[in-house]
Structure formats: C-alpha cells, structure tokens
Design an enzyme around this catalytic site. Structure first.
Site, mmCIF file in Angstrom:
data_model
loop_
_atom_site.group_PDB
_atom_site.id
_atom_site.type_symbol
_atom_site.label_atom_id
_atom_site.label_comp_id
_atom_site.label_asym_id
_atom_site.label_seq_id
_atom_site.Cartn_x
_atom_site.Cartn_y
_atom_site.Cartn_z
ATOM 1 N N ASP A 12 -32.226 30.309 39.382
ATOM 2 C CA ASP A 12 -32.951 31.312 40.175
ATOM 3 C C ASP A 12 -33.577 30.697 41.419
ATOM 4 O O ASP A 12 -33.569 31.305 42.489
ATOM 5 C CB ASP A 12 -34.055 31.952 39.314
ATOM 6 C CG ASP A 12 -33.497 32.970 38.328
ATOM 7 O OD1 ASP A 12 -32.345 33.408 38.510
ATOM 8 O OD2 ASP A 12 -34.222 33.315 37.376
ATOM 9 N N ARG B 236 -27.232 30.874 29.170
ATOM 10 C CA ARG B 236 -27.976 30.849 27.904
ATOM 11 C C ARG B 236 -28.344 32.267 27.524
ATOM 12 O O ARG B 236 -28.952 32.970 28.320
ATOM 13 C CB ARG B 236 -29.282 30.065 28.072
ATOM 14 C CG ARG B 236 -29.132 28.611 28.011
ATOM 15 C CD ARG B 236 -30.417 27.911 27.708
ATOM 16 N NE ARG B 236 -31.611 28.390 28.402
ATOM 17 C CZ ARG B 236 -32.801 27.866 28.245
ATOM 18 N NH1 ARG B 236 -32.959 26.861 27.392
ATOM 19 N NH2 ARG B 236 -33.837 28.310 28.887
ATOM 20 N N ASP C 238 -36.854 27.887 36.720
ATOM 21 C CA ASP C 238 -35.438 28.208 36.494
ATOM 22 C C ASP C 238 -34.613 27.668 37.664
ATOM 23 O O ASP C 238 -34.707 28.173 38.791
ATOM 24 C CB ASP C 238 -35.271 29.729 36.366
ATOM 25 C CG ASP C 238 -33.871 30.091 35.917
ATOM 26 O OD1 ASP C 238 -32.895 29.666 36.570
ATOM 27 O OD2 ASP C 238 -33.729 30.787 34.897
ATOM 28 N N THR D 162 -31.224 34.046 21.826
ATOM 29 C CA THR D 162 -30.858 32.960 20.892
ATOM 30 C C THR D 162 -30.939 31.583 21.552
ATOM 31 O O THR D 162 -30.948 30.572 20.865
ATOM 32 C CB THR D 162 -29.411 33.148 20.411
ATOM 33 O OG1 THR D 162 -28.544 33.026 21.552
ATOM 34 C CG2 THR D 162 -29.208 34.517 19.765
HETATM 35 C C1 PRP Z 1 -29.674 26.713 32.765
HETATM 36 C C2 PRP Z 1 -29.305 25.321 33.212
HETATM 37 C C3 PRP Z 1 -28.442 24.840 32.082
HETATM 38 C C4 PRP Z 1 -29.066 25.506 30.888
HETATM 39 C C5 PRP Z 1 -29.868 24.474 30.163
HETATM 40 O O1 PRP Z 1 -28.662 27.586 33.005
HETATM 41 O O2 PRP Z 1 -28.677 25.279 34.440
HETATM 42 O O3 PRP Z 1 -27.079 25.197 32.224
HETATM 43 O O4 PRP Z 1 -29.927 26.541 31.386
HETATM 44 O O5 PRP Z 1 -30.378 24.994 29.005
HETATM 45 P P1 PRP Z 1 -29.935 24.487 27.572
HETATM 46 O O6 PRP Z 1 -30.000 22.999 27.602
HETATM 47 O O7 PRP Z 1 -30.976 25.101 26.674
HETATM 48 O O8 PRP Z 1 -28.563 25.010 27.283
HETATM 49 P P2 PRP Z 1 -28.807 29.169 32.733
HETATM 50 O O9 PRP Z 1 -28.301 29.515 31.387
HETATM 51 O O10 PRP Z 1 -30.207 29.606 33.049
HETATM 52 O O11 PRP Z 1 -27.779 29.792 33.731
HETATM 53 P P3 PRP Z 1 -27.747 29.743 35.340
HETATM 54 O O12 PRP Z 1 -27.458 28.328 35.739
HETATM 55 O O13 PRP Z 1 -26.635 30.669 35.645
HETATM 56 O O14 PRP Z 1 -29.069 30.238 35.863
HETATM 57 N N1 URA Z 2 -32.932 26.189 32.440
HETATM 58 C C1 URA Z 2 -33.688 26.127 33.559
HETATM 59 O O1 URA Z 2 -33.229 26.491 34.637
HETATM 60 N N2 URA Z 2 -34.948 25.663 33.452
HETATM 61 C C2 URA Z 2 -35.478 25.270 32.282
HETATM 62 O O2 URA Z 2 -36.649 24.846 32.253
HETATM 63 C C3 URA Z 2 -34.674 25.351 31.132
HETATM 64 C C4 URA Z 2 -33.401 25.814 31.239
#
Ligand code: PRP
Ligand code: URA
Length: 208
Positions: free
Chosen positions: A202, A103, A199, A107
């Site tokens: 993380d 994400r 997160d 944005t």
């Molecule tokens: C997180 C999560 C989803 C996304 C959800 O990933 O694992 O893929 O956010 O958010 P959304 O519904 O608003 O799209 P992130 O982009 O943080 O990446 P990561 O898994 O690499 O930490």
């Molecule tokens: N992605 C995450 O990992 N946690 C949230 O709460 C939203 C998006």
C-alpha cells in the site's frame, strides 16, 4: 540451517529509518525500496560463482572474471516489484519471474494468483524479492514453488523480518539464506510487523 543476515551497513540503516517514517510519501518510499533492494542484493550475492576471463585494458592484457551463475529474480507481487529495478541494475542479464501471492486477511495464509514460470528453470540461483517476511507464509510458499520448478539455490532478499517469519523459513527451507535490513520485535494480531513500516504494498502503490 540457512544463515540469516541483518545488515549492519550505515546506509541501509539510514534508509530503513526513512522507510519506517509514516511521513515518507509513496514517491520517496518507492525510491528507498529500490535503493535498499540493490544494497541488500549486493550483500546477498557475495558468494556467486565467477570464471576467469582475460581482458585487454588500453595498456595491457590482464586476468579478470565474469559471473558464471545465471540469476533469476523472483519478486513476490505486489510489494516485491519495487525491489526489482535496483537489483536488476546490478545484474542486467538476470531473468525476472513473477509470482503473485496475497495474504488472506483472516487466515494470513498466502493465496497464489499469478505464476508464469517457464517449463524448466534456466537459472542456477534465484533471489526471492519481497520487502516483508512477516508470518513467513508467502516466502515459504514461493520457495516451495521454486524448488518444485527445479531451482537448486535460493536466497531470500527482504527488508524487514519478524522472528516468526525467519523461523518458519528456517524450518521449511533450512538451505535458503535470508538477507534483511533488520529483524523486528514481533507481529501484531493482524500479522503486521512491529515496529515495522506498515503495509509495504500500500505504501508503494498509494493504496492504503
Ligand atoms: C505482503 C508482503 C509479503 C507478505 C508477507 O504482501 O509483501 O508478500 O505480505 O507476509 P507473510 O510473511 O505473513 O506471508 P501482501 O499479502 O500484503 O500483498 P501485496 O504485496 O499485494 O500488498
Ligand atoms: N506485509 C506488510 O506489508 N507489512 C507487514 O508488516 C506485514 C506483512
């Protein structure tokens, strides 16, 4: 309209509470994500197709079944990776296809950075695996990719959803059932689910 299921299973709710706890360390967090992936996928796959098959027990022949659907597991990198092992343990013949999305912090729109799908799908059902359905951008984009690739049946298996993400999926992909442990109250101004679990990427990978 796709169905939305929030699990009522006590094991799922117990594990979800451990997952939310800020004192849960990455090792335990990964274990819980893996276990919940399996429990939620078990609930999500109750309508898979089977064909009958004769089986010989040590005592006599009887009629049984075997899975007829070919299943694809599609974890969204990174956080979805942690759900794969638990689900794959239940259906070891599944194929696993990775989609990399992150994400954009400003944005909140998903940015695709990895996609290694073969030319044509060899599976009849895909389970999208991602613990978090927040704005819904990542899940909608992944279902878009899978449909363009030719997959006809898709289910989303996650852990926590926000009402915003659920309605985005229902709007863009009304045919995709959504299986979650819980639907939380709302998103905050940074797109994080409240009360949520923080997160998910993380916390699994120790990068917070
Ligand atoms: C997180 C999560 C989803 C996304 C959800 O990933 O694992 O893929 O956010 O958010 P959304 O519904 O608003 O799209 P992130 O982009 O943080 O990446 P990561 O898994 O690499 O930490
Ligand atoms: N992605 C995450 O990992 N946690 C949230 O709460 C939203 C998006």
């Amino acid at each position: 309209m796709g169905n939305v299921y929030a699990s009522t299973h006590p094991l799922v709710n117990h594990k979800l509470t451990r997952l939310r706890d800020q004192n849960t360390d990455p090792k335990k967090f990964r274990e819980l994500i893996r276990e919940m992936g399996a429990l939620l996928a078990y609930e999500a796959t109750r309508d898979l197709a089977v064909t009958s098959r004769q089986v010989l027990t040590p005592l006599e022949e009887t009629e049984g079944v075997e899975l007829a659907d070919r299943i694809g597991l599609v974890p969204i990198l990174r956080a979805g990776l942690g759900m794969v092992e638990g689900v794959w343990g239940l259906m070891p013949n599944a194929e696993v296809w990775h989609i990399g999305l992150y994400r954009d912090e400003r944005t909140l729109k998903p940015v695709e950075y990895y996609n290694k799908l073969p030319i044509e799908p060899r599976v009849s059902v895909c389970l999208i695996l991602d613990p978090m359905l927040a704005t819904g951008g990542s899940a909608v984009a992944t279902a878009d990719i899978l449909k363009r690739w030719g997959v006809k049946r898709i289910k989303f298996v996650g852990i926590l959803g926000a009402p915003e993400g659920v309605s985005q999926m229902q709007k863009h992909h009304p045919d995709v059932d959504i299986h979650l442990a819980a639907i939380d109250r709302q998103l905050n101004e940074h797109g994080y689910i409240l009360p949520g679990l923080g997160d998910a990427g993380d916390r699994q990978f120790g990068t917070g």
